[in-house]
Each structure stands twice: as C-alpha cells, then as structure tokens.
Design a protein around this motif. Sequence first.
Motif, PDB file in Angstrom:
ATOM      1  N   VAL A   1       0.754  -1.142  -0.189  1.00 19.58           N
ATOM      2  CA  VAL A   1       0.056  -0.081  -0.124  1.00 19.58           C
ATOM      3  C   VAL A   1       0.830   1.329  -0.183  1.00 19.58           C
ATOM      4  CG1 VAL A   1      -1.535   1.554   1.420  1.00 19.58           C
ATOM      5  CG2 VAL A   1      -2.080  -1.083   1.240  1.00 19.58           C
TER       6      VAL A   1
ATOM      7  N   VAL B   1      -4.887   5.436   3.098  1.00 27.83           N
ATOM      8  CA  VAL B   1      -5.754   4.272   4.152  1.00 27.83           C
ATOM      9  C   VAL B   1      -6.263   5.025   5.186  1.00 27.83           C
ATOM     10  CG1 VAL B   1      -5.500   2.083   5.287  1.00 27.83           C
ATOM     11  CG2 VAL B   1      -4.296   2.425   3.315  1.00 27.83           C
TER      12      VAL B   1
ATOM     13  N   CYS C   1      -4.462  -7.831  -0.021  1.00 27.34           N
ATOM     14  CA  CYS C   1      -4.146  -6.882  -0.968  1.00 27.34           C
ATOM     15  C   CYS C   1      -5.501  -6.387  -1.629  1.00 27.34           C
ATOM     16  CB  CYS C   1      -3.079  -7.055  -1.930  1.00 27.34           C
ATOM     17  SG  CYS C   1      -1.517  -7.279  -1.156  1.00 27.34           S
TER      18      CYS C   1
ATOM     19  N   PHE D   1      -7.711  -3.270  -0.804  1.00 24.22           N
ATOM     20  CA  PHE D   1      -7.111  -2.019  -1.413  1.00 24.22           C
ATOM     21  C   PHE D   1      -6.986  -1.881  -2.822  1.00 24.22           C
ATOM     22  CE2 PHE D   1      -5.205  -3.088   2.809  1.00 24.22           C
ATOM     23  CZ  PHE D   1      -5.393  -2.020   3.264  1.00 24.22           C
TER      24      PHE D   1
END
Length: 412
Positions: free
Chosen positions: A310, A317, A351, A354
């Motif tokens: 990320v 986030v 993952c 996201f």
Amino acid sequence: MKNLLKNWNRLSLVKQIIIGLLIGIILAVTIPDVAQPVVILGSLFVGALKAIAPVLVLFLVMSAITQHKSGQQTNMKSIVVLYLVGTFLAGLVAVIASFIFPVGLTLANSPEGFTAPGGVSEVLKTLLLNIVDNPVNAIANSNYIGILTWAILIGLALRSAPDTTKTMISNFSEAVSKIVTWVIKFAPLGIMGLVFESISTNGIDSLLSYGKLLAVLLGCMAFVALVVNPIIVFLAIRQNPYPLVLKCIKESGITAFFTRSSAANIPVNMKLCENLGLNKDSYSVSIPLGATINMAGAAVTISVLTLAAVHTLGIEVDFATALILSVLSAVCACGASGVAGGSLLLIPLACSLFGIPAEIAMQVVGVGFIIGVLQDSFETALNSSTDAIFTAAAEFKEWRKEGKKIDISKVA
C-alpha cells in the motif's frame, strides 16, 4: 564415551538444543562443504515429527473423547477465545506499526507455481472441505482440521464401547506418545542439521536489502511475544506471566523456529503441556487446533507486507479500513496452512481490500519468499509457542477460580 553420554543426558533438552545450534553454526561457517552430510539430520528430524504428529493427534483426541466423563472441565471455550483475541491483536499491532514505520518495497518477480486464494469465501470453503476430508487422506496430508473432526466423531461413537476397547485406544495413545519422546530426544541433532542447512544455503547477503522490512516484521512479532501475549496471560491468571511465556518460547519456539512448521511442532507442544501438568483432555485438542487457527505470526506477516505494498503504491488508508485489515488478516491467518510459507499466499487476498491487482500482490509474495528464511522462522516460533501459552493460561485461569494455588514461578 559412556561418561560423555551420561553427562549429555544430564543436560536439559534446551541446553542440548543450544549446543546443537552452536555446532551447526560453526560447521556452516568453517567447513560447509566437508560437513554437508549433516543436512540429512535436519531432514530426518522434521520428517519424523511430521510423520508422527497426525497419528499422535488422532489417537490422543480419540482417547480423550472416549475417556471423557460427563461434566469434566476441558477449558476449550477459553482457549479458543484466547486464540482468536491473540491473533486479532497481533494483526492490529502490525497495522499500527506499519503506519508508524511505513516501509516501501522494491518489487521482485512473482514466484511461479503458486496459486493464491480468490477471497475469504474461498479460504472458508477450503476449511469446510478439510473438515469432511477422507480420514486416511487427512492423515496422509497432515490435514489437522480433518483429523480432529474424525477423531472427535470416532471418540464420541466409542463413548459407549466396552472398557477393553477404551483401554486399547488409550494404550495406542500412550505408545504413540512414547514414540514422540524418542523423536524429541534427537532434537539437538535435528536442529544442528537445520541451522547448518539454513546458513550454508541462504546466508544473510540476500536479506540485507530488506533490512527495514524485516525490522518491522520481526519487531512486531517480538512485541506480540513479549508484550501483547504476556498482557493477555496476566489478565487470565492475574500473576506475573513471564515465567510461563519465556518457558514456552524457550521449549517450543526454538524447535518451531528451525522446523518452520506449526504442524511439525505439535509433538513438542504436547510434551511441553504434559511437563506443565496440564489436562490432557484439553491440550490433546487445543494444540493441534492451535496449529491451524492460532496464527498471530501469520497475521503480522499478512498485515505488514500488505501495508508495505500500500505504501509503495501511494494508496491512502483511513483508520476504518486499517481496522478492517486487522480483522481480515486475523481471518486469513486462521486459514493459513501450518507449513513453511503458508501465510504468504494469503497476502493477495488482503491486498484485494485496497484494490491492488493480483499481479502486483504476487510480486509482494515474491518478496516474502526472499526474506522467508527469517520471516517464516520467527512467524512459526510465535505461532507455535503461543499455542502452548494460551492452553496453559486457560487452565491456570480455571485453577485460580477453583482456589487452587498456582506457583507459576516454578514453570521456568
């Protein structure tokens, strides 16, 4: 030679393992080519543990169920709660640490020959299918969810069997347990072979470029092992938790570190629980169950590597999403297989939260395999030692409620 063997047998198993470890390091650094044959010792030790563990679990659980008396306390509810809370908190610690110490990655080529699960539903589906696996196939493939299921069902079916049948099952259980003690006596030689192979094959050069990532990963695992777990144990037993925590790390974590398999470490944890004087009806079920669902180290690995991806991609986030990742990593960790590298293939699943494409996520998995020689060793040491810690904590909690004296300082 006779005196040497006598003095060797006087040493505790942990001291013997440390000696084996040091010899393995010396051989790998000084004469790696000449000492190459010692690698077979590590392979034989891990192979023996993996071979005996499924049979041990089957007969121990069957015996415990058939001999169980109505109303007898097993502490399983408390143990499972501790497993789930510990795994979630480990994921949360990893998320917080990843925000405090953000790490970027130089993405490597994705590993070939591996298929990541497509979603949480696929992980849960696999777990359910493992439950109904053929019993012979479950034993052959070390499917502990399937082994536990069949052992419990057969044990329940034999509750009304004649005492002679119950005695026979109990005798088989004791015989397999005896074989386990024989296997564990060879742990120093096995550890010597494993550490020799690890150092002579991998070295540390390939790990230097991932120093910061390893620092965050291993730092989180150390924090969970030495801070989070002791707090959980203290809340359960209301005494200094460190004698118990350190004993379990010392006697379970060391072997798990080198075998890199929670499944292979089941016999070691069973012996540790026996030495702690715990209820066999409880630990014969909780230890193999923990090797499947109690995966604090896996939760750390999944969270840290996912957030490293990320940060690398510059994705923003918020706190709510980070909290969801903690829950997701805990759920994913429960579905991780108890074999070396089992948690890495669940990273693409995390993952996906996201919107990270699968091809990039698999490159993150590739990074995981590069650092796996340390990451997976520390992860398994945390996972496996925590199985014994929480099993003991749950039983000590019941002892405290019953007014029994718990001199926890004597377990060290």
